[in-house]
Design a protein around this motif. Structure first.
Motif, PDB file in Angstrom:
ATOM      1  N   GLY A   1       8.518 -21.577  27.870  1.00 16.98           N
ATOM      2  CA  GLY A   1       9.812 -21.541  28.551  1.00 16.98           C
ATOM      3  C   GLY A   1       9.780 -20.926  29.936  1.00 16.98           C
ATOM      4  O   GLY A   1      10.816 -20.490  30.457  1.00 16.98           O
ATOM      5  N   THR A   2       8.604 -20.872  30.551  1.00 18.38           N
ATOM      6  CA  THR A   2       8.527 -20.283  31.891  1.00 18.38           C
ATOM      7  C   THR A   2       8.429 -21.344  32.996  1.00 18.38           C
ATOM      8  O   THR A   2       8.537 -21.011  34.168  1.00 18.38           O
ATOM      9  CB  THR A   2       7.315 -19.324  32.005  1.00 18.38           C
ATOM     10  OG1 THR A   2       6.172 -19.969  31.439  1.00 18.38           O
ATOM     11  CG2 THR A   2       7.574 -18.035  31.270  1.00 18.38           C
TER      12      THR A   2
ATOM     13  N   LYS B   1      11.597 -21.593  34.761  1.00 19.01           N
ATOM     14  CA  LYS B   1      11.789 -20.389  35.581  1.00 19.01           C
ATOM     15  C   LYS B   1      11.124 -20.561  36.950  1.00 19.01           C
ATOM     16  O   LYS B   1      11.704 -20.257  37.985  1.00 19.01           O
ATOM     17  CB  LYS B   1      11.173 -19.186  34.855  1.00 19.01           C
ATOM     18  CG  LYS B   1      11.352 -17.883  35.584  1.00 19.01           C
ATOM     19  CD  LYS B   1      10.583 -16.742  34.955  1.00 19.01           C
ATOM     20  CE  LYS B   1      10.931 -16.461  33.546  1.00 19.01           C
ATOM     21  NZ  LYS B   1      10.654 -15.098  33.094  1.00 19.01           N
TER      22      LYS B   1
ATOM     23  N   ASN C   1      16.765 -20.477  26.409  1.00 23.80           N
ATOM     24  CA  ASN C   1      15.422 -20.164  25.901  1.00 23.80           C
ATOM     25  C   ASN C   1      14.417 -19.879  27.017  1.00 23.80           C
ATOM     26  O   ASN C   1      13.269 -20.304  26.948  1.00 23.80           O
ATOM     27  CB  ASN C   1      14.868 -21.309  25.045  1.00 23.80           C
ATOM     28  CG  ASN C   1      15.645 -21.488  23.767  1.00 23.80           C
ATOM     29  OD1 ASN C   1      16.053 -20.507  23.152  1.00 23.80           O
ATOM     30  ND2 ASN C   1      15.884 -22.722  23.380  1.00 23.80           N
ATOM     31  N   MET C   2      14.875 -19.205  28.036  1.00 27.74           N
ATOM     32  CA  MET C   2      13.956 -18.838  29.127  1.00 27.74           C
ATOM     33  C   MET C   2      12.864 -17.921  28.572  1.00 27.74           C
ATOM     34  O   MET C   2      13.150 -16.947  27.887  1.00 27.74           O
ATOM     35  CB  MET C   2      14.742 -18.109  30.219  1.00 27.74           C
ATOM     36  CG  MET C   2      13.926 -17.687  31.412  1.00 27.74           C
ATOM     37  SD  MET C   2      13.501 -19.054  32.494  1.00 27.74           S
ATOM     38  CE  MET C   2      14.872 -19.056  33.621  1.00 27.74           C
ATOM     39  N   GLY C   3      11.629 -18.239  28.875  1.00 26.81           N
ATOM     40  CA  GLY C   3      10.529 -17.438  28.351  1.00 26.81           C
ATOM     41  C   GLY C   3      10.144 -16.320  29.300  1.00 26.81           C
ATOM     42  O   GLY C   3      10.676 -16.207  30.407  1.00 26.81           O
TER      43      GLY C   3
ATOM     44  N   GLU D   1       3.090 -23.218  30.037  1.00 22.30           N
ATOM     45  CA  GLU D   1       4.308 -22.761  30.727  1.00 22.30           C
ATOM     46  C   GLU D   1       5.536 -23.443  30.131  1.00 22.30           C
ATOM     47  O   GLU D   1       6.576 -22.821  29.935  1.00 22.30           O
ATOM     48  CB  GLU D   1       4.242 -23.122  32.223  1.00 22.30           C
ATOM     49  CG  GLU D   1       3.099 -22.501  32.991  1.00 22.30           C
ATOM     50  CD  GLU D   1       3.456 -21.165  33.631  1.00 22.30           C
ATOM     51  OE1 GLU D   1       4.554 -20.661  33.367  1.00 22.30           O
ATOM     52  OE2 GLU D   1       2.611 -20.639  34.373  1.00 22.30           O
TER      53      GLU D   1
END
Lengths: 258, 323
Positions: free
Chosen positions: B97-98, B101, A92-94, B93
């Protein structure tokens, strides 16, 4: 004739890696090895401990006991060095919806201090087939395009190892096929080692050289699919292998699978 | 960290939220200064020769007019700027879902919060610069006053104080965005703290002072009683950044103001002491005012550091997973 020694470099090694949250053990004394250049399938149902293991390998969460080595480094002591060389596509990386694909990659590139960023961005976009939408806002991307962008963000830093956590989740059949094809190309084209975490067995069996099966944090089996099938006495079908090891929970893995 | 700052700045300046916030700040400030300016103009038109050099222009920012003075507006409503810029810094964030990342890149966690904090601080700085320039221009053209060098120096220090003050609220909002996963909850929590520190604590201070140091004859209070009352009330104000900022701002913008404690001390002095002190009294220099304001400023900076430390401690212990 002198026989050439085959060196299999161990990219990932874990030694009794354990993670507990309170009384709940999420990862239980995990011993694993991932070799260079392989696609390693990391299988298990939801809650098996796959993501937690990956986070420990990245240094993003602390193991309760045991330790790991990633590219020869302990992620707890050298988190930045590990993260510089390891790409991670989270489940589920945004995306930053107000940024274009190019800007998203530029941001990741900046965080990684990449030289020749513009060229690297276009190469990464080209590899995942998003060159034509480089300047389109990612908020308008489909799920499949977002996943491919995520893969481009992983690849732009030119990693040696990538962790892909459920990369096909929520994709339509076309998207899944494209993603798997991309993943399959990575070892040959980019010299990458891939750890592919998924609960979708049939997909993993299409691309993985070796698989590890996890259940409730415990390693049930690990090895090439054919070997596991032979051990289980079933056909070389991952679904059957998987079912066998779950049924024989008490037999947990042993010599034949190592 | 530069990459995070750059991205955050682009996010802030490109957002509708920032434009609305800027409009709101400008409208309220304009109103305050405009009404204060009107009052000054009337005084000047009536031959207000008593208006002091090195002070008249600054009255635009300290005179109440028909509305609050700008210093009070900044103390009470300025926090909204910091809160709005930071209340969803981390949980947004996380929810989209960032966060994983960013954290999967070679950056430390404290770099993420520091990057967001500095970007917010720069945004506040730019906003306040624009605001002060516009208000100064308004004062010059609308009232016909030209600030002296001393007044400009005081305004510059007031600008810096405002940035530090709003920076505290920004830090508090970022802390809320880390502590609460829901954006709505973090916004609400930050607003509750704003009301608590901005309105409730000062009132509580006065109530406690009245209870602990009652006046024998409220109609004719003795100087010692007033001093004790002020002491208790001031102790509470140390826990209220708006009160600290308000006092520091008035000290800085009013060259004759010596802080409530000094004013009170003066009222409780003997005649001879007062006579002696009067020889040295008058308009304070910028440096003298700054020295008087420094204790309040230091406490404000300490508050800001505490919010950052809290953010760091909570953030490093949190799991990265979004779900």
């Amino acid at each position: 004739m002198k026989r050439e020694k085959v060196v299999v470099e161990k990219i990932v090694e874990t030694f009794g890696l354990t993670k507990r949250y309170g009384r709940q053990t999420v990862v239980d004394r995990l011993d694993l090895t991932v070799s260079q250049g392989e696609i390693f399938g990391f299988l298990g149902p939801n809650g098996a401990g796959k993501t937690t293991t990956l986070l420990m390998l990245l240094g993003l969460t602390e193991p309760t006991s045991g330790y790991a080595q990633v590219l020869g480094l302990d992620p707890r002591r050298w988190p930045l060095e590990v993260k510089s060389s390891v790409g991670y596509l989270a489940e589920n990386m945004g995306v930053y919806g107000d940024l274009t694909a190019y800007q998203s990659l530029a941001f990741i590139g900046d965080l990684n201090h990449i030289n020749g960023l513009s060229q690297a961005i276009y190469e990464a976009l080209d590899l995942v087939g998003l060159s034509e939408v480089a300047h389109k806002k990612t908020g308008q991307f489909s799920r499949g395009m977002r996943q491919r962008l995520g893969l481009a963000e992983v690849l732009i830093k030119n990693p040696k190892l990538v962790f892909l956590d459920e990369p096909t989740l929520g994709l339509d059949p076309d998207g899944i096929a494209t993603m798997l094809e991309l993943i399959e190309r990575l070892p040959a084209e980019k010299g990458l080692t891939v750890v592919l975490s998924s609960h979708l067995l049939h997909l993993v069996s299409r691309v993985a050289h070796r698989v590890a099966i996890l259940d409730r944090g415990r390693l049930m089996a690990v090895g090439p699919l054919e070997e596991l099938a032979a051990h289980a006495g079933v056909s070389a079908d991952l679904e059957q292998v998987y079912r066998y090891f779950f049924k024989n929970h008490s037999q947990v893995l042993s010599e034949a699978t190592r | 960290m530069k990459a995070i700052i750059r991205k955050e700045l682009a996010d802030h300046f490109g957002s509708t939220r920032f434009m609305l916030l800027m409009s709101l700040v400008f409208m309220i400030s304009f109103l305050g200064v405009f009404l204060a300016g009107q009052g000054i103009r009337e005084v000047l038109a009536g031959g207000g020769g008593y208006l002091l050099r090195d002070r008249t222009f600054l009255l635009l920012f300290t005179a109440p007019g028909a509305f609050m003075p700008l210093t009070a507006i900044m103390a009470l409503f300025g926090p909204l700027v910091g809160l709005i810029l930071g209340f969803d810094a981390i949980n947004r964030e996380r929810n989209q879902g960032t966060l994983s990342k960013i954290l999967a890149q070679p950056v430390y966690r404290d770099e993420v919060i520091l990057g967001k904090y500095l970007a917010g601080l720069i945004t506040i700085g730019v906003l306040l610069t624009a605001l002060f320039l516009i208000l100064t221009g308004l004062g010059m053209t609308g009232v016909g006053l030209v600030p002296t060098i001393g007044e400009l120096a005081r305004l510059a220090i007031f600008w810096l104080m405002s940035v530090v003050y709003l920076g505290f609220w920004l830090g508090l909002a970022i802390l809320a965005s880390i502590a609460f996963r829901s954006v709505a909850t973090s916004a609400l929590a930050a607003a509750v703290v704003w009301i608590l520190l901005g309105f409730f604590v000062p009132v509580l201070g006065q109530t406690a002072a009245a209870a602990l140091t009652p006046l024998e004859d409220p109609a004719r209070p003795r100087a010692e009683e007033l001093a004790a009352y002020d002491h208790v009330s001031r102790l509470f104000s140390l826990a209220s950044p708006p009160a600290l900022f308000g006092e520091a701002a008035v000290i800085m913008l009013d060259p004759t103001h010596r802080g409530s404690e000094q004013a009170l001390r003066l009222s409780t002095m003997s005649r001879l002491d007062r006579l002696l002190l009067n020889r040295f009294q008058g308009v304070l220099s910028v440096a003298q005012s700054l020295i008087l304001a420094i204790p309040d400023l230091l406490v404000l900076i300490a508050f800001s550091l505490a919010t950052f430390l809290g953010s760091y401690l909570v953030f490093v212990k949190q799991e990265v997973r979004s779900a």
